[in-house]
Design an enzyme around this catalytic site. Structure first.
Site, PDB file in Angstrom:
ATOM      1  N   HIS A  82     -18.656  -7.102   2.455  1.00  0.00           N
ATOM      2  CA  HIS A  82     -19.222  -8.416   2.115  1.00  0.00           C
ATOM      3  C   HIS A  82     -20.231  -8.790   3.201  1.00  0.00           C
ATOM      4  O   HIS A  82     -19.963  -8.605   4.392  1.00  0.00           O
ATOM      5  CB  HIS A  82     -18.065  -9.413   2.062  1.00  0.00           C
ATOM      6  CG  HIS A  82     -18.405 -10.801   1.633  1.00  0.00           C
ATOM      7  ND1 HIS A  82     -19.573 -11.142   0.993  1.00  0.00           N
ATOM      8  CD2 HIS A  82     -17.687 -11.958   1.739  1.00  0.00           C
ATOM      9  CE1 HIS A  82     -19.571 -12.442   0.749  1.00  0.00           C
ATOM     10  NE2 HIS A  82     -18.438 -12.961   1.183  1.00  0.00           N
ATOM     11  N   HIS A 148     -16.845 -12.877  -3.023  1.00  0.00           N
ATOM     12  CA  HIS A 148     -17.266 -14.225  -3.339  1.00  0.00           C
ATOM     13  C   HIS A 148     -18.787 -14.326  -3.439  1.00  0.00           C
ATOM     14  O   HIS A 148     -19.331 -15.389  -3.757  1.00  0.00           O
ATOM     15  CB  HIS A 148     -16.642 -15.121  -2.249  1.00  0.00           C
ATOM     16  CG  HIS A 148     -17.346 -16.260  -1.685  1.00  0.00           C
ATOM     17  ND1 HIS A 148     -17.724 -16.378  -0.386  1.00  0.00           N
ATOM     18  CD2 HIS A 148     -17.727 -17.405  -2.291  1.00  0.00           C
ATOM     19  CE1 HIS A 148     -18.291 -17.528  -0.170  1.00  0.00           C
ATOM     20  NE2 HIS A 148     -18.308 -18.177  -1.296  1.00  0.00           N
ATOM     21  N   ASP A 167     -12.604 -11.258   0.356  1.00  0.00           N
ATOM     22  CA  ASP A 167     -12.259 -12.683   0.275  1.00  0.00           C
ATOM     23  C   ASP A 167     -11.112 -12.949  -0.710  1.00  0.00           C
ATOM     24  O   ASP A 167     -10.377 -13.940  -0.564  1.00  0.00           O
ATOM     25  CB  ASP A 167     -13.475 -13.504  -0.162  1.00  0.00           C
ATOM     26  CG  ASP A 167     -14.409 -13.829   1.004  1.00  0.00           C
ATOM     27  OD1 ASP A 167     -13.969 -13.786   2.159  1.00  0.00           O
ATOM     28  OD2 ASP A 167     -15.586 -14.133   0.733  1.00  0.00           O
ATOM     29  N   TYR A 195      -7.663 -22.548  -0.676  1.00  0.00           N
ATOM     30  CA  TYR A 195      -8.733 -21.560  -0.548  1.00  0.00           C
ATOM     31  C   TYR A 195      -9.311 -21.221  -1.934  1.00  0.00           C
ATOM     32  O   TYR A 195     -10.521 -21.191  -2.126  1.00  0.00           O
ATOM     33  CB  TYR A 195      -8.160 -20.304   0.117  1.00  0.00           C
ATOM     34  CG  TYR A 195      -9.122 -19.178   0.334  1.00  0.00           C
ATOM     35  CD1 TYR A 195      -9.831 -19.066   1.528  1.00  0.00           C
ATOM     36  CD2 TYR A 195      -9.308 -18.191  -0.632  1.00  0.00           C
ATOM     37  CE1 TYR A 195     -10.702 -18.014   1.742  1.00  0.00           C
ATOM     38  CE2 TYR A 195     -10.170 -17.139  -0.425  1.00  0.00           C
ATOM     39  CZ  TYR A 195     -10.866 -17.056   0.759  1.00  0.00           C
ATOM     40  OH  TYR A 195     -11.728 -16.013   0.971  1.00  0.00           O
TER      41      TYR A 195
HETATM   42 FE1  FEO Z   1     -17.425 -15.011   1.495  1.00  0.00          FE
HETATM   43 FE2  FEO Z   1     -15.031 -14.886   3.972  1.00  0.00          FE
HETATM   44  O1  FEO Z   1     -16.747 -14.831   3.220  1.00  0.00           O
END
Ligand code: FEO
Length: 426
Positions: A82, A148, A167, A195
């Site tokens: 990511h 994400h 994530d 979250y």
């Molecule tokens: Fe989308 Fe923990 O970064």
């Protein structure tokens, strides 16, 4: 950095080498009350791989943890699942200091990392399903777009039945414990739902798709190692229920991979509950009185009201409370021809998160012009919320008749919720 920072063993070949951010309290607008961790993992195969890095200021901490188990110069591959900088921020330092043979990302990740760090041509792109041999083990890559970011991917280590889930399945929780089964379940539930609501909610359909995709791949998952918060491993009966992830949906067993997968399935696609969230700010307590009367009506109608005064509720609290809610009622008086700033803030935030809320209404007091309620209604419409009635407006201070109208609105909401939703709290 000192010897104080050590790696934590996850399996015989996988070590956690991330960083604990005890100080973090804001993550791009999301109030994180218990800090976070940036999880990086070391796979000690013939070719040593580092899965993700950490936020830039934590490079030394990660390096010390790596050095506690292996000479950092022996890291051959770095997998960047990511590009967001909480995981990639230390990548330029890793490249400079460790000089890995290869840095690997999804093809979209190659471009995103280049745009972040202007690293030139040094990153190797991989496709969904591609495998990288580490000699006596192998990593497979699973594309997870929008979980994400568009370039996100997950990495699977078949030899250890371990999914590095990035994530997904994470939470912002700084802790001295590395495993979910070492942490009270109520904290896991609270922080994981917070979250999900504040990070992954807009991508709920993709979460469902990912769960199905992993199930179809038929890969056995004993351990989920996310990029934030604790690691999910078999609970109570270690390594026995080594079934595919989806099997966990048959029922939670505890703080294990099935437990969090089951929670994700519910948050992403579960039916709305009979809970109505009533969010408001107030000037001289009139809108507050209206909110309370609406809540009484909701309760009298047999549904559940959650009242969230914005003077004490952060936008992240509201987002979390919205998880699974069936109705959203928003209240503000009119100030300078508009809604109060806190209401505009929370509506902007919620609109981006796209909660799957079916019903709603705007309400509030006004003195002479009264634009706020129509403005709030416009945002609710943009969120695809069905408006149960026209804005409920009261001039200056509600009298008994006005409060009765608020109560009736609450009852109307409850009737609709009870006819089409599951009980709240499920
Ligand atoms: Fe989308 Fe923990 O970064």
């Amino acid at each position: 950095m000192s010897d104080s920072f050590s790696a934590v063993k996850v399996t015989d070949r996988v070590y956690w080498v991330g960083a604990i951010d005890w100080e973090l309290r804001d993550f791009h607008g999301y109030s994180v009350q218990r800090g976070s961790t940036y999880n990086a993992y070391l796979v000690l195969a013939e070719k040593i791989a580092l899965i993700d890095t950490v936020k830039a200021p934590f490079f030394d901490q990660m390096l010390a943890r790596i050095a506690s188990v292996v000479d950092p110069a022996k890291v051959a591959y770095v997998i960047a699942n990511h590009a967001e900088m909480d995981h990639s921020g230390a990548l330029p330092q890793v490249i400079e200091r460790l000089k890995p043979e290869k840095v690997i990302a999804s093809n979209a990740g190659v471009k995103a990392l280049a745009d972040h760090f202007h690293l030139g041509q040094g990153i190797t792109g991989v496709k969904d399903g591609e495998t990288l041999s580490l000699g006596n083990a192998a990593l497979s890559f699973v594309a997870a777009p929008m979980l994400h970011w568009p370039e996100s991917m997950l990495t699977y280590l078949a030899e250890d039945r371990l999914l590095f889930s990035n994530d997904a399945f994470g939470m912002h929780l700084a802790s001295s414990k590395r495993f979910a089964d070492e942490i009270p379940e109520w904290i896991l539930d609270y922080e994981a739902s917070r979250y999900f609501a504040n990070i992954l909610l807009p991508y709920s359909a993709l979460v469902t798709k990912l769960l199905d995709k992993v199930a179809k791949l038929g890969i056995a998952i004993d351990i989920i190692a996310p990029s934030h918060g604790p690691i999910w491993r078999p609970f109570r009966t270690p390594r026995v229920p080594s079934a595919p992830l989806r099997a966990g949906l048959q029922g939670p067993r505890g703080a294990d991979p099935g437990w969090i997968a089951s929670r994700y399935a519910t948050w992403a696609a579960g039916p709305p509950t009979e809970k109505a969230v009533i969010v408001y700010d107030t000037m001289w307590h009139s809108t507050e009185l209206m909110a309370h009367a609406i809540a009484e009506g909701v309760a009298a109608g047999g549904a559940t009201a959650s009242v969230m005064p914005l003077r004490g509720s952060h936008r992240s609290d509201v987002a979390q409370e919205m998880l699974g809610a069936g109705a959203l009622l928003v209240g503000s008086p009119t100030l300078n021809n508009g809604m109060l700033p806190a209401v505009a803030d929370v509506l902007t935030y919620l609109k981006g998160l796209k909660p799957r809320v079916g019903l709603g209404a705007a309400f509030g007091s006004y003195g002479w012009s009264g634009e706020a309620q129509a403005q709030m209604e416009e945002v609710l419409r943009a969120m695809n919320v069905e408006l149960i009635r026209e804005p409920l407006k009261v001039r200056y201070v509600p009298d008994q008749a006005a409060l009765a109208e608020c109560f009736a609105l609450g009852q109307q909401v409850a009737d609709r919720l009870k006819s089409q939703t599951a009980p709240a709290g499920s």
